[in-house]
Design a protein around this motif. Structure first.
Motif, PDB file in Angstrom:
ATOM      1  N   THR A 127      -1.731  -6.163 -10.742  1.00  0.00           N
ATOM      2  CA  THR A 127      -2.369  -5.984  -9.445  1.00  0.00           C
ATOM      3  C   THR A 127      -2.478  -4.485  -9.155  1.00  0.00           C
ATOM      4  O   THR A 127      -1.498  -3.745  -9.238  1.00  0.00           O
ATOM      5  CB  THR A 127      -1.546  -6.653  -8.324  1.00  0.00           C
ATOM      6  N   VAL A 152      -3.756  -1.614  -6.331  1.00  0.00           N
ATOM      7  CA  VAL A 152      -4.159  -1.361  -4.943  1.00  0.00           C
ATOM      8  C   VAL A 152      -4.537   0.109  -4.802  1.00  0.00           C
ATOM      9  O   VAL A 152      -4.100   0.968  -5.593  1.00  0.00           O
ATOM     10  CB  VAL A 152      -3.040  -1.722  -3.957  1.00  0.00           C
ATOM     11  N   LYS A 170       0.853  -1.198   0.000  1.00  0.00           N
ATOM     12  CA  LYS A 170       0.000   0.000   0.000  1.00  0.00           C
ATOM     13  C   LYS A 170       0.885   1.242   0.000  1.00  0.00           C
ATOM     14  O   LYS A 170       2.074   1.188   0.324  1.00  0.00           O
ATOM     15  CB  LYS A 170      -0.915   0.001   1.223  1.00  0.00           C
TER      16      LYS A 170
END
Length: 400
Positions: free
Chosen positions: A396, A398, A195
């Motif tokens: 991916t 986030v 993150k």
């Protein structure tokens, strides 16, 4: 202190061996190498490239930068000639019984000691194969051998062991599958924790901890975590860099299992990626899919590269004629898991055979834009290929 007597006392002690393979497999490898020696007219090999030495002897050590050499004659038992600190690892992990050492301060003793072994075997005036194109053979050692063995013919033999190493045995492939399982567990562990606000070191810590907890040995290549500006360039890794919105984070790592590695490359976008990054991710993964479908035993590396190259031209400035779509991977010691034996690239007329193993990392890194890349490790089979690190390669994303 009588150093030679000390080494003799040390190596004469009974040790519970930690062989990665049965001694019979190592001896089969020796037989295959000796066939290549016969083809080249070589009387003896001085194997100074540590991965090749490990392949033939079983020797494993994180101190792979120290001097080590296998003396392999066409007949008779091999000898290991090692830096003194490496005798212990050689005793534990190698099947070779005759282990000779050189002292810590060995500046003048390596070539002389090695020449003495060759003279003992009456090989001093023969055709001697050496590794001139691989790490391990220093200029000092090479020049010292020429002085100590004026009647010898020193012949480059850098690819002699590479030929048998190309095709993995069933036991080697099982180690690569074990590596792949551990590698995938680390990927599954790290993706949910990434993150904005954390550092690349904190991400790397999760990868290290998971790999080691799940059974990995010390790594051939250290796990790579690259973010921010550093991800615009290849071969950069964690350096206390904060993760920020708009970054991509490159993850490339692989567990080591009995020194065999199946590696993976994956990218994480922090926040919604731009259309450029989405396109690069799509094209890279479409190309990997094409690659894995194109692989067939009997075709050449050149054939595969020519068949799949057009797609990457959309997103990469690297000309298709020089782009690498895979490199051999398997047995490795620090600093790399790459075998540096063969590549998937135009101009490489290598016939693909069942048991050959590759890592195929495809990436685009342009300074000023976020870097991106993906990969799989795979093995050629009788009908195509088996993906050892099969996973979801979709980019991916986030929250920022």
């Amino acid at each position: 202190m009588d150093y030679k007597q000390h080494i003799k006392d040390l190596t004469n002690r009974p040790v519970s061996k930690e062989l990665a393979f049965a001694e019979s497999e190592y001896r089969l490898r020796i037989e295959k190498v000796r066939k290549v020696m016969d083809e080249r007219g070589l009387d003896v090999l001085l194997v100074t490239y540590v991965p090749d030495l490990s392949y033939l002897s079983g020797y494993q050590s994180f101190g792979s930068g120290w001097y080590s050499c296998m003396v392999l004659p066409r007949e008779g038992e091999p000898i290991l000639h090692m830096h003194g600190l490496e005798i212990g690892p050689a005793m534990l992990t190698s099947w070779v019984k005759d282990i000779r050492g050189v002292p810590w301060s060995y500046n003048d003793g390596v070539a002389v000691g090695l020449a003495e072994i060759l003279k003992e075997r009456r090989l001093e005036g023969q055709r001697i194969g050496i590794w001139t194109k691989r790490p391990g053979l220093s200029i000092d050692l090479y020049e010292g051998l020429k002085r100590a063995l004026p009647d010898a013919t020193l012949v480059d033999a850098s690819d002699v062991v590479a030929q048998p190493r190309m095709v993995k045995s069933p036991a080697e492939l099982e180690y690569m599958r074990s590596s792949a399982q551990i590698t995938m567990k680390a990927l599954d562990a790290v993706l949910p924790v990434i993150k904005a606000g954390m550092t690349d070191n904190q991400i790397a810590a999760v990868i290290y901890q998971t790999l080691v907890n799940e059974g990995s040995e010390y790594f051939s290549t250290q796990p790579i975590v690259s973010a921010g500006q550093r991800n615009c360039f290849g071969h950069t890794t964690f350096r206390r860099t904060p993760i920020q919105a708009g970054d991509t984070v490159a993850l490339e790592f692989g567990a080591a299992y009995q020194r065999y590695t199946s590696a993976i490359f994956h990218t994480v976008a922090i926040g919604k990626p731009s259309s450029l990054i989405q396109k690069r991710a799509r094209v890279i993964n479409e190309t990997i899919d094409l690659l894995l479908r194109a692989v067939k035993p009997g075709c050449t590396a050149h054939d595969v590269a020519r068949e799949i190259g057009a797609g990457m031209d959309e997103i990469s400035a690297v000309p298709s004629s020089s782009r690498v779509y895979g490199y051999s991977i398997g047995l490795g010691l620090p600093p790399t898991w790459g075998e540096d034996i063969y590549f998937i690239r135009e101009g490489i007329e290598l016939e693909l055979k069942p048991g050959m193993t590759f890592h195929s990392p495809l990436s685009v890194r342009v300074p000023g834009t976020p870097g991106i890349g993906f990969s799989e490790t795979w093995v050629v089979t009788e009908t195509g290929c088996e993906i050892l690190t099969l996973h979801d390669r979709e980019l991916t994303v986030v929250e920022a």
